[in-house]
Write a protein that holds these residues in place. Structure first.
Motif, PDB file in Angstrom:
ATOM      1  N   GLY A 157       4.611  -1.977   1.964  1.00 22.34           N
ATOM      2  CA  GLY A 157       4.153  -0.781   1.280  1.00 22.34           C
ATOM      3  C   GLY A 157       5.223  -0.032   0.519  1.00 22.34           C
ATOM      4  O   GLY A 157       6.389  -0.422   0.458  1.00 22.34           O
ATOM      5  N   TYR A 158       4.770   1.084  -0.039  1.00 17.98           N
ATOM      6  CA  TYR A 158       5.603   1.920  -0.899  1.00 17.98           C
ATOM      7  C   TYR A 158       6.142   3.167  -0.191  1.00 17.98           C
ATOM      8  O   TYR A 158       6.983   3.859  -0.740  1.00 17.98           O
ATOM      9  CB  TYR A 158       4.789   2.370  -2.120  1.00 17.98           C
ATOM     10  CG  TYR A 158       4.345   1.226  -3.000  1.00 17.98           C
ATOM     11  CD1 TYR A 158       5.216   0.633  -3.904  1.00 17.98           C
ATOM     12  CD2 TYR A 158       3.036   0.744  -2.951  1.00 17.98           C
ATOM     13  CE1 TYR A 158       4.813  -0.405  -4.733  1.00 17.98           C
ATOM     14  CE2 TYR A 158       2.619  -0.291  -3.774  1.00 17.98           C
ATOM     15  CZ  TYR A 158       3.507  -0.864  -4.658  1.00 17.98           C
ATOM     16  OH  TYR A 158       3.104  -1.885  -5.468  1.00 17.98           O
ATOM     17  N   ASN A 159       5.632   3.464   0.988  1.00 12.05           N
ATOM     18  CA  ASN A 159       6.094   4.658   1.688  1.00 12.05           C
ATOM     19  C   ASN A 159       7.525   4.455   2.169  1.00 12.05           C
ATOM     20  O   ASN A 159       7.963   3.348   2.431  1.00 12.05           O
ATOM     21  CB  ASN A 159       5.173   4.977   2.870  1.00 12.05           C
ATOM     22  CG  ASN A 159       3.809   5.420   2.432  1.00 12.05           C
ATOM     23  OD1 ASN A 159       3.019   4.613   1.957  1.00 12.05           O
ATOM     24  ND2 ASN A 159       3.509   6.685   2.595  1.00 12.05           N
ATOM     25  N   LYS A 160       8.209   5.573   2.314  1.00 11.91           N
ATOM     26  CA  LYS A 160       9.574   5.557   2.840  1.00 11.91           C
ATOM     27  C   LYS A 160       9.507   5.961   4.316  1.00 11.91           C
ATOM     28  O   LYS A 160       8.825   6.919   4.663  1.00 11.91           O
ATOM     29  CB  LYS A 160      10.432   6.540   2.065  1.00 11.91           C
ATOM     30  CG  LYS A 160      10.397   6.259   0.563  1.00 11.91           C
ATOM     31  CD  LYS A 160      11.705   6.490  -0.083  1.00 11.91           C
ATOM     32  CE  LYS A 160      11.724   6.255  -1.573  1.00 11.91           C
ATOM     33  NZ  LYS A 160      10.967   5.201  -2.116  1.00 11.91           N
ATOM     34  N   ILE A 210       0.825  -1.201   0.000  1.00  8.86           N
ATOM     35  CA  ILE A 210       0.000   0.000   0.000  1.00  8.86           C
ATOM     36  C   ILE A 210       0.863   1.255   0.000  1.00  8.86           C
ATOM     37  O   ILE A 210       2.005   1.243   0.447  1.00  8.86           O
ATOM     38  CB  ILE A 210      -0.971   0.036   1.201  1.00  8.86           C
ATOM     39  CG1 ILE A 210      -0.206  -0.034   2.534  1.00  8.86           C
ATOM     40  CG2 ILE A 210      -2.012  -1.069   1.096  1.00  8.86           C
ATOM     41  CD1 ILE A 210      -1.067   0.151   3.759  1.00  8.86           C
ATOM     42  N   TYR A 211       0.264   2.311  -0.512  1.00  7.61           N
ATOM     43  CA  TYR A 211       0.864   3.638  -0.477  1.00  7.61           C
ATOM     44  C   TYR A 211      -0.145   4.523   0.237  1.00  7.61           C
ATOM     45  O   TYR A 211      -1.316   4.590  -0.163  1.00  7.61           O
ATOM     46  CB  TYR A 211       1.118   4.155  -1.898  1.00  7.61           C
ATOM     47  CG  TYR A 211       1.622   5.571  -1.944  1.00  7.61           C
ATOM     48  CD1 TYR A 211       2.939   5.864  -1.629  1.00  7.61           C
ATOM     49  CD2 TYR A 211       0.778   6.611  -2.294  1.00  7.61           C
ATOM     50  CE1 TYR A 211       3.413   7.163  -1.668  1.00  7.61           C
ATOM     51  CE2 TYR A 211       1.241   7.920  -2.342  1.00  7.61           C
ATOM     52  CZ  TYR A 211       2.558   8.188  -2.023  1.00  7.61           C
ATOM     53  OH  TYR A 211       3.019   9.476  -2.070  1.00  7.61           O
ATOM     54  N   VAL A 212       0.273   5.187   1.313  1.00  6.93           N
ATOM     55  CA  VAL A 212      -0.616   6.025   2.118  1.00  6.93           C
ATOM     56  C   VAL A 212      -0.174   7.471   1.979  1.00  6.93           C
ATOM     57  O   VAL A 212       1.015   7.783   2.107  1.00  6.93           O
ATOM     58  CB  VAL A 212      -0.590   5.588   3.600  1.00  6.93           C
ATOM     59  CG1 VAL A 212      -1.490   6.484   4.442  1.00  6.93           C
ATOM     60  CG2 VAL A 212      -1.002   4.128   3.740  1.00  6.93           C
ATOM     61  N   ASP A 213      -1.141   8.358   1.744  1.00  8.11           N
ATOM     62  CA  ASP A 213      -0.827   9.780   1.619  1.00  8.11           C
ATOM     63  C   ASP A 213      -2.059  10.595   1.997  1.00  8.11           C
ATOM     64  O   ASP A 213      -3.126  10.047   2.250  1.00  8.11           O
ATOM     65  CB  ASP A 213      -0.378  10.108   0.193  1.00  8.11           C
ATOM     66  CG  ASP A 213       0.488  11.364   0.112  1.00  8.11           C
ATOM     67  OD1 ASP A 213       0.707  12.033   1.147  1.00  8.11           O
ATOM     68  OD2 ASP A 213       0.951  11.678  -0.995  1.00  8.11           O
ATOM     69  N   SER A 214      -1.892  11.905   2.012  1.00  2.00           N
ATOM     70  CA  SER A 214      -2.989  12.807   2.372  1.00  2.00           C
ATOM     71  C   SER A 214      -3.250  13.792   1.247  1.00  2.00           C
ATOM     72  O   SER A 214      -2.409  13.985   0.366  1.00  2.00           O
ATOM     73  CB  SER A 214      -2.633  13.577   3.647  1.00  2.00           C
ATOM     74  OG  SER A 214      -1.515  14.414   3.421  1.00  2.00           O
ATOM     75  N   SER A 215      -4.424  14.407   1.316  1.00  2.00           N
ATOM     76  CA  SER A 215      -4.781  15.430   0.331  1.00  2.00           C
ATOM     77  C   SER A 215      -5.670  16.474   0.998  1.00  2.00           C
ATOM     78  O   SER A 215      -6.602  16.119   1.721  1.00  2.00           O
ATOM     79  CB  SER A 215      -5.527  14.800  -0.840  1.00  2.00           C
ATOM     80  OG  SER A 215      -5.972  15.807  -1.734  1.00  2.00           O
TER      81      SER A 215
END
Length: 118
Positions: free
Chosen positions: A112-115, A33-38
């Motif tokens: 996941g893909y986050n660093k 998964i890739y987690v981010d905000s907007s």
């Protein structure tokens, strides 16, 4: 356009709620998964898809998997949303929301893909 119509349209626009929040892009093949905000979730998936389809997504690992597997291998999900209020610090609120989700989901390495933050 007359003044009454303009006023009516302005009111209508104000009634349309805007939501900020946290989203994830999930690879259905490997579970990453890739987690981010907007600050504005409306049409966010369309923007992300366009970036991925044109090879311009900021996360190179996710971009690579997207390019190899295609759109059907991924799903976009809103994890949390909050109505945007004019008098709040959106950046601060989004940072707090994202921090909780990142801690909960740990989207790093094989997950996941986050660093990881340093």
């Amino acid at each position: 356009m007359d003044k009454s119509r303009r006023k009516e349209l302005k009111e209508e626009f104000k009634q349309n709620k805007t939501y900020m929040g946290i989203y994830q892009i999930k690879n259905k093949v490997n579970g990453k998964i890739y987690v981010d905000s907007s600050p504005n979730l409306k049409n966010k998936w369309l923007t992300l898809k366009m970036q991925l389809e044109t090879g311009r997504f900021a996360n190179s690992q996710l971009q690579k998997d997207w390019s190899q597997l295609g759109e059907d291998a991924f799903v976009y999900e809103v994890l949390e949303k909050k109505e945007v209020e004019e008098d709040i610090d959106k950046r601060w609120h989004l940072k707090q929301m994202a921090k909780q989700w990142i801690e909960k989901l740990q989207p790093y390495g094989d997950r996941g893909y986050n660093k990881p933050a340093n």
